[in-house]
Design a protein around this motif. Sequence first.
Motif: not given
Length: 217
Positions: A85-86, A89
């Motif tokens: 997820d990081s 982003e």
Amino acid sequence: MTPWPLASHQEKTLKQERAVRTRERVLDAAAKAFAVKGYPAVTILDVARSAGMTKGAVYFHYDNKEALAVAVTDLFYRRIAAIADSVEELGLPPVSSVVELLVRTAVAFRDETVLQAGARLQLERQLVGIRLPVPYEAYTDLITSWLARKERTGPRDGSPSPTTLATVLVSAFFGAQHISWVLNNHADLPERTIAMLRTIIPCAEEDIDLCPSAPHR
């Protein structure tokens, strides 16, 4: 004067918070034990002593060693998902996302006990005696989807299909992870990952050089 219902609610909240903190201590202790000793050699007493509590306190939260293994494995996959997820982003191009994901995962394996424990539990899954999630599938699917996005934005350059390349990358990475663990306790995994990426996807050389998580070379 505080109404009884409010006081009861506050007491219940405090108990829940204490229980969460206690479970976190137990899982941290279990992860360390599994990472260092391996599943077969770990006992509930080992976990209790490491967590600074009694066996009864551990059993209050987890029925047995198998339940601890499942909980640590769940933490492993949640941490992997958080790393992914990081990277999402950041909004990087597809190949850059793959490079960043693998390097960040390598750094996390080097530094984080829960990942080391989760990987070892997957290797010992036949000894756990309870069904664990099938390893590597979601990780491979994510990399495949990123590489497929690259394929849609430009012509094929003779490179393998997204599915094939993702499978090779994941196989090579987790093989490197195992070798790095056996030989150097994961200390050189980021460097091994960089070398792997340069070899398997040489077109990503610039992406590797610009990778924020890559170790200084």
